[in-house]
Write a protein that holds these residues in place. Structure first.
Motif, short mmCIF file in Angstrom:
data_model
loop_
_atom_site.label_atom_id
_atom_site.label_comp_id
_atom_site.label_asym_id
_atom_site.label_seq_id
_atom_site.Cartn_x
_atom_site.Cartn_y
_atom_site.Cartn_z
N GLU A 168 11.68 -52.74 25.28
CA GLU A 168 11.73 -51.35 25.73
C GLU A 168 12.85 -51.15 26.74
O GLU A 168 13.18 -52.07 27.50
CB GLU A 168 10.38 -50.95 26.34
CG GLU A 168 9.22 -51.01 25.36
CD GLU A 168 7.88 -50.79 26.02
OE1 GLU A 168 7.01 -50.15 25.39
OE2 GLU A 168 7.69 -51.24 27.18
N PHE A 169 13.40 -49.95 26.76
CA PHE A 169 14.44 -49.56 27.72
C PHE A 169 13.90 -48.50 28.67
O PHE A 169 13.00 -47.73 28.31
CB PHE A 169 15.67 -48.98 27.01
CG PHE A 169 16.45 -49.99 26.19
CD1 PHE A 169 16.29 -51.35 26.36
CD2 PHE A 169 17.38 -49.55 25.25
CE1 PHE A 169 17.02 -52.26 25.62
CE2 PHE A 169 18.12 -50.45 24.51
CZ PHE A 169 17.94 -51.81 24.69
N LYS A 170 14.48 -48.43 29.87
CA LYS A 170 14.11 -47.37 30.81
C LYS A 170 15.35 -46.85 31.53
O LYS A 170 16.17 -47.62 32.05
CB LYS A 170 13.10 -47.86 31.85
CG LYS A 170 12.49 -46.74 32.69
CD LYS A 170 11.43 -47.24 33.64
CE LYS A 170 12.01 -47.81 34.90
NZ LYS A 170 12.67 -46.76 35.72
N THR A 175 10.40 -42.38 34.43
CA THR A 175 9.40 -43.43 34.60
C THR A 175 8.90 -43.96 33.26
O THR A 175 8.08 -44.87 33.22
CB THR A 175 8.20 -42.89 35.39
OG1 THR A 175 7.62 -41.79 34.68
CG2 THR A 175 8.61 -42.46 36.79
N LEU A 176 9.39 -43.37 32.17
CA LEU A 176 8.93 -43.73 30.84
C LEU A 176 9.75 -44.89 30.26
O LEU A 176 10.97 -44.96 30.44
CB LEU A 176 9.02 -42.53 29.91
CG LEU A 176 8.18 -41.31 30.29
CD1 LEU A 176 8.42 -40.17 29.31
CD2 LEU A 176 6.69 -41.67 30.35
N TRP A 177 9.08 -45.76 29.55
CA TRP A 177 9.74 -46.84 28.81
C TRP A 177 9.88 -46.41 27.36
O TRP A 177 8.92 -45.93 26.74
CB TRP A 177 8.94 -48.13 28.91
CG TRP A 177 9.01 -48.76 30.27
CD1 TRP A 177 8.17 -48.54 31.33
CD2 TRP A 177 9.98 -49.69 30.72
NE1 TRP A 177 8.55 -49.28 32.41
CE2 TRP A 177 9.68 -50.02 32.07
CE3 TRP A 177 11.10 -50.30 30.13
CZ2 TRP A 177 10.43 -50.90 32.82
CZ3 TRP A 177 11.85 -51.19 30.88
CH2 TRP A 177 11.52 -51.48 32.21
N GLN A 213 17.03 -50.45 33.09
CA GLN A 213 16.18 -51.64 32.97
C GLN A 213 15.75 -51.84 31.53
O GLN A 213 15.67 -50.88 30.75
CB GLN A 213 14.93 -51.52 33.86
CG GLN A 213 15.19 -51.66 35.35
CD GLN A 213 13.91 -51.49 36.15
OE1 GLN A 213 13.50 -50.38 36.47
NE2 GLN A 213 13.28 -52.61 36.48
N PHE A 214 15.43 -53.08 31.19
CA PHE A 214 14.79 -53.38 29.91
C PHE A 214 13.65 -54.36 30.16
O PHE A 214 13.62 -55.06 31.18
CB PHE A 214 15.80 -53.95 28.90
CG PHE A 214 16.38 -55.29 29.27
CD1 PHE A 214 15.80 -56.47 28.83
CD2 PHE A 214 17.53 -55.38 30.07
CE1 PHE A 214 16.34 -57.71 29.16
CE2 PHE A 214 18.07 -56.62 30.40
CZ PHE A 214 17.47 -57.78 29.95
N ARG A 215 12.71 -54.38 29.23
CA ARG A 215 11.60 -55.32 29.37
C ARG A 215 11.11 -55.75 28.00
O ARG A 215 11.19 -55.02 27.01
CB ARG A 215 10.44 -54.70 30.17
CG ARG A 215 9.65 -53.62 29.44
CD ARG A 215 8.52 -53.08 30.31
NE ARG A 215 7.72 -52.09 29.59
CZ ARG A 215 6.74 -51.38 30.15
NH1 ARG A 215 6.45 -51.54 31.43
NH2 ARG A 215 6.04 -50.50 29.43
#
Length: 557
Positions: A168-170, A175-177, A213-215
């Motif tokens: 996922e990216f942000k 605040t959403l992924w 950010q990514f996760r």
């Protein structure tokens, strides 16, 4: 059912793990032994981190953001990541791209189930690996890509189709992924060690800002060490293309071999030079497309005495990796250095106290374009303390029996007279809470290569112990009476007083299968499973045999 048990059926064909058929079975873990160890071994400190802020933003620099997880720490690099949940290790990847992988499973940061009581068919959010904020203030024409290698199962448990690995990216403005990529669960064939490569463009204007950010996240059964995903070589940079898939690097594949022939660790009192290997071979992976010549050195140090025992230097040509190969026992021509001889005469003939021997392996072949030098060195420490071990301190599966009065034993051979004082065992919570059930520690003598007479039976009835604090997974069960044993072979283990599986940890990266036996009432049978049971007999000094019973109490470590 989702928890895929593999078993040797000894009576009736069982339909699930609660069958009344007498059997020995191998299953997956529900606790991570390498994150929970006794204090005399290497321990890991759990550090829970707060949220990062924009002031912590990472700059890509010339080499971009790159993590090959080759560092010898169980937790992610805090300069890149915010989370502690994934397990950094060198054991779960199958022919990894480079030394070390990040493993996603159903365990929390302490190596214990998120929720022990969910069913084995469930799938829920589990581990997360979140990047720190990154400065992506670049125009879209700079062609930014995030790439990573991924592998379902590895040498662990295969994620089912309802499980998944997700990226996922942000945006820093939200605040959403946002979903960027995902893969549903699958399994690897025995001879398959393939890895997938994901190439994900980062081009939406909302992401091309300072603070991107990514996760990664996985969905799994959260009641144990299940549904494994491994990732390697996470790489984010600009000026890339969809065809930027070659990673110019040579890396060690796994941790190095032990210097011992038969054990990973043994009591210092039992050491003799004949226990040492005469040669050592380790495995490399050449990710270049051409042959690379490397210079290779190793050094064996007595850390306790602060002296160098032996060393070697030479060179080898390493062929490019064969994409459909599996690295096992140095049988892949593209993945082994030449076997090197060890001068065992340089070692002490006897040890007089606890000793640690460290073997450091290092190679170089000039500056590699893509990677740092973290994966060019491995350090293998052999501990000569007060216990025998065949396992490497990590467990990727379990082994257990489901018959009352069944026994599971491990063979050890004493080179000298000694005194057994206890047994350390790693039990793990799988399916049932085994703390409700009991067993008795026993010792058998040898009868032509299998257990003969039971020469000791503990008067205490024990129960498996679990630990969710991040330490002390090996519980030491002390003998009520220490027992003198003359030099020779013995079998140390337990007899269970339940028909439930007690589940001993099984290390799949070492193999002492020929030392493990079980008996469910019809005689002793060799283990059908490759691996090493996490049963560690403890010896604390030779005494003269005495008449009568001597009772000694010991303080637990």
């Amino acid at each position: 059912m989702k928890l895929a048990w593999i078993g040797l059926m000894l009576a009736l064909l069982a339909v699930n793990v609660h069958s009344s058929a007498q059997e020995i079975k191998k299953g997956e873990l529900s606790g991570n032994a390498s994150l929970q160890q006794l204090k005399f071994e290497k321990t890991k400190t759990i550090v829970y981190r707060g949220s990062s802020s924009i002031t912590d933003t990472i700059s890509l620099g010339a080499k971009g953001l790159l993590d090959d997880f080759s560092y010898p720490n169980a937790y992610p690099d805090t300069s890149l990541w915010l989370d502690d949940m994934v397990y950094i290790n060198r054991g779960y990847g199958k022919s990894p791209i480079s030394l070390g992988v990040a493993t996603f499973d159903g365990l929390n940061a302490a190596g214990y189930p998120y929720n022990f009581f969910v069913t084995s068919t469930s799938s829920s959010g589990a581990d997360t690996l979140t990047s720190k904020p990154i400065n992506l203030s670049y125009p879209a024409v700079d062609s930014i890509y995030l790439s990573f290698h991924f592998q379902a199962q590895g040498i662990g448990n295969a994620p089912q189709t309802e499980d998944s690995l997700v990226l996922e990216f942000k945006s820093p403005d939200s605040t959403l992924w946002v979903h960027a990529w995902s893969k549903e669960g699958s399994s690897l064939a025995n001879n398959d060690s393939s890895w997938g490569l994901a190439m994900i463009p980062v081009k939406h204007a909302s992401f091309l800002k300072k603070g991107f950010q990514f996760r990664f996240r996985n969905y799994a059964t959260i009641s144990g060490n299940l549904d494994h995903w491994n990732i390697d070589n996470v790489y984010l940079n600009r000026i890339r293309t969809i065809n930027d898939t070659i990673f110019n690097d040579v890396s060690w594949v796994y941790d190095g071999e032990s210097i011992l022939k038969n054990y990973t660790h043994m009591p210092w009192r039992q050491f003799v030079r004949s226990e040492l290997k005469n040669n050592i071979a380790n495995q490399l992976r050449n990710n270049f497309t051409v042959v690379k010549n490397i210079s290779y050195d190793y050094q064996i140090n007595n850390q306790s005495a602060g002296v160098i025992i032996d060393s070697f230097n030479g060179s080898s040509n390493i062929n490019p990796f064969i994409s459909n190969a599996t690295y096992t026992d140095c049988d892949v021509p593209s993945g082994c250095i030449s076997t090197v001889s060890v001068d065992t005469s340089a070692f002490p003939s006897v040890l007089t106290d606890t000793t640690k021997l460290a073997i450091t392996h290092y190679f170089s072949s000039g500056a590699f374009a893509d990677f740092s030098a973290k994966n060019d060195t491995i350090n293998v420490v052999t501990v000569f303390d007060d216990f025998f071990a065949y396992d490497d301190g990590t467990a990727e599966a379990t082994i257990g029996l489901n018959s009352i009065d069944a026994s599971l034993v491990q063979k050890i051979t004493l080179n000298k007279d000694d005194t057994i004082t206890g047994v350390r065992i790693y039990f793990n919570p799988v399916i049932v809470d085994a703390r409700l059930y009991s067993f008795i520690i026993n010792v058998w003598d040898d009868n032509n290569g299998e257990p003969g007479n039971m020469i000791y039976s503990n008067s205490s009835i024990e129960t498996p112990q679990y630990d969710s604090s991040g330490q002390n997974v090996f519980t030491e069960y002390f003998l009520n009476n220490k027992m003198f044993l003359s030099a020779g072979s013995y079998y140390v283990g337990f007899t269970q007083k339940t028909d439930e599986f007690l589940n001993v940890g099984l290390d799949l990266n070492t193999n002492s299968q020929n030392k493990l036996m079980y008996n469910v009432g019809g005689g002793w049978i060799p283990s059908p499973f490759s691996g090493s049971a996490m049963i560690r007999p403890v010896f604390r000094g030779t005494v003269v045999p005495a008449v009568g019973i001597i009772t000694v109490s010991y303080t637990h470590l």
